[in-house]
Design an enzyme around this catalytic site. Sequence first.
Site, PDB file in Angstrom:
ATOM      1  N   TYR A  93      -9.291  -9.721  -5.920  1.00  0.00           N
ATOM      2  CA  TYR A  93      -8.309 -10.338  -5.044  1.00  0.00           C
ATOM      3  C   TYR A  93      -8.031  -9.377  -3.880  1.00  0.00           C
ATOM      4  CZ  TYR A  93      -5.347 -14.262  -4.073  1.00  0.00           C
ATOM      5  OH  TYR A  93      -4.826 -15.400  -3.505  1.00  0.00           O
ATOM      6  N   HIS A  95      -7.953  -2.419  -0.170  1.00  0.00           N
ATOM      7  CA  HIS A  95      -9.235  -2.261  -0.869  1.00  0.00           C
ATOM      8  C   HIS A  95     -10.361  -2.041   0.148  1.00  0.00           C
ATOM      9  CE1 HIS A  95      -7.171  -5.059  -3.893  1.00  0.00           C
ATOM     10  NE2 HIS A  95      -7.441  -3.998  -4.627  1.00  0.00           N
ATOM     11  N   ARG A 130      -0.713  -8.338  -6.179  1.00  0.00           N
ATOM     12  CA  ARG A 130       0.438  -8.998  -6.814  1.00  0.00           C
ATOM     13  C   ARG A 130       1.443  -9.532  -5.796  1.00  0.00           C
ATOM     14  NH1 ARG A 130      -0.420  -4.783 -11.057  1.00  0.00           N
ATOM     15  NH2 ARG A 130      -0.864  -5.920 -12.985  1.00  0.00           N
TER      16      ARG A 130
HETATM   17  P1  AMP Z   1      -6.526  -2.566  -7.871  1.00  0.00           P
HETATM   18  O1  AMP Z   1      -7.434  -3.695  -7.506  1.00  0.00           O
HETATM   19  O2  AMP Z   1      -5.084  -2.863  -7.701  1.00  0.00           O
HETATM   20  O3  AMP Z   1      -6.887  -1.949  -9.190  1.00  0.00           O
HETATM   21  O4  AMP Z   1      -6.821  -1.418  -6.806  1.00  0.00           O
HETATM   22  C1  AMP Z   1      -8.108  -0.913  -6.605  1.00  0.00           C
HETATM   23  C2  AMP Z   1      -8.016   0.307  -5.721  1.00  0.00           C
HETATM   24  O5  AMP Z   1      -7.430  -0.049  -4.463  1.00  0.00           O
HETATM   25  C3  AMP Z   1      -7.148   1.414  -6.314  1.00  0.00           C
HETATM   26  O6  AMP Z   1      -7.738   2.669  -6.059  1.00  0.00           O
HETATM   27  C4  AMP Z   1      -5.857   1.244  -5.565  1.00  0.00           C
HETATM   28  O7  AMP Z   1      -5.099   2.432  -5.469  1.00  0.00           O
HETATM   29  C5  AMP Z   1      -6.349   0.813  -4.203  1.00  0.00           C
HETATM   30  N1  AMP Z   1      -5.305   0.117  -3.461  1.00  0.00           N
HETATM   31  C6  AMP Z   1      -4.524  -0.895  -3.917  1.00  0.00           C
HETATM   32  N2  AMP Z   1      -3.627  -1.234  -2.981  1.00  0.00           N
HETATM   33  C7  AMP Z   1      -3.834  -0.431  -1.906  1.00  0.00           C
HETATM   34  C8  AMP Z   1      -3.223  -0.293  -0.624  1.00  0.00           C
HETATM   35  N3  AMP Z   1      -2.208  -1.040  -0.257  1.00  0.00           N
HETATM   36  N4  AMP Z   1      -3.708   0.658   0.211  1.00  0.00           N
HETATM   37  C9  AMP Z   1      -4.738   1.445  -0.162  1.00  0.00           C
HETATM   38  N5  AMP Z   1      -5.355   1.360  -1.352  1.00  0.00           N
HETATM   39  C10 AMP Z   1      -4.914   0.442  -2.221  1.00  0.00           C
END
Ligand code: AMP
Length: 317
Positions: free
Chosen positions: A62, A67, A224
Amino acid sequence: MRRDAALNPRDTGAPDIYIDWPPFNANFSGVRVISSIAAMQQLAKQWRRAGKRIGFVPTMGYLHAGHLSLVQRARQAVGRNGMVVVSIYVNPTQFGPQEDFSKYPRDLRRDVKLCRRTGADVVFTPGDKEMYPGRAEGRYSTCVVEEDLSRNMEGASRPTHFRGVTTVVAKLFNLVQPDVAAFGAKDWQQAAIIRRMTADLNFPVKIIVGPTRRERDRLAMSSRNQYLTGGLRRQATVLWRAIQAARAAVKKSGAVPASTLKAGLKKLIQAEPDARLDYVEFFDPDTLVPAASVTRGAHMALAVFIGKTRLIDNGRL
Ligand code: AMP
């Protein structure tokens, strides 16, 4: 068109061809989607034999601009001849029993499109049965546990969360064989734990941490956020406002007792009708050791429920 337009998942009208963006896109023609673990392992082996550098961005999908900024960081790190892999896997072991695993947002088609536009080479989408063989029958029993940095904050609120994270990231490192892996500062504690795990277990992987990407009103981007309907979306900016308030307090007073600051921020947060503070903590940005007296240069992290949605954020004071 704005240069960053393709980073915004809501920009559905964007064309598929870009003249000068992304700068290192080695593969305009497509991105390969791989779901088989054996195929991913074989490809990684093949790349390594060919001397290609591998950049890796683990995600739960998502995708949003946060990302995609990590995909760009990975591309920059491995260069145009390197290979960039984005994994999209909603990892069941990092969710608690009462958490949102089953309703976590998923949209693979859109994610693949965004990865292609951002210049990733492979989207790796393993399935639960291959990632955790025998787990449904109680026969999966090997985990990676970081025992120091995982204890506070997210670790205290979500007791099995980091065990799930370190286990899946270690497994993904084994499968993708990256030279470089990119993580976001949005999950500050997670990034520190991944660094520690990488060092402790001798993974030959360089960890890059990219800055937190935010919406216009400074809410940290998160998959989220789409749960935040109606008035909840506006209330969610209270996380950023709390960080700003802490910055202002430290700037004004030099040193503030953590307990005083916590009490003030709790009041600020709970003035929002649907907000409930889970934790707010002040600590050394590298060691994560809590600070009793908060001064400039300390790091702050917080988790807040906005309605039923639990959001986290952090920042340097
Ligand atoms: P997730 O899909 O939430 O597991 O996140 C995957 C990666 O993207 C992780 O390393 C997170 O820290 C990073 N990430 C999520 N949100 C952000 C954001 N707003 N800015 C930068 N990196 C992010």
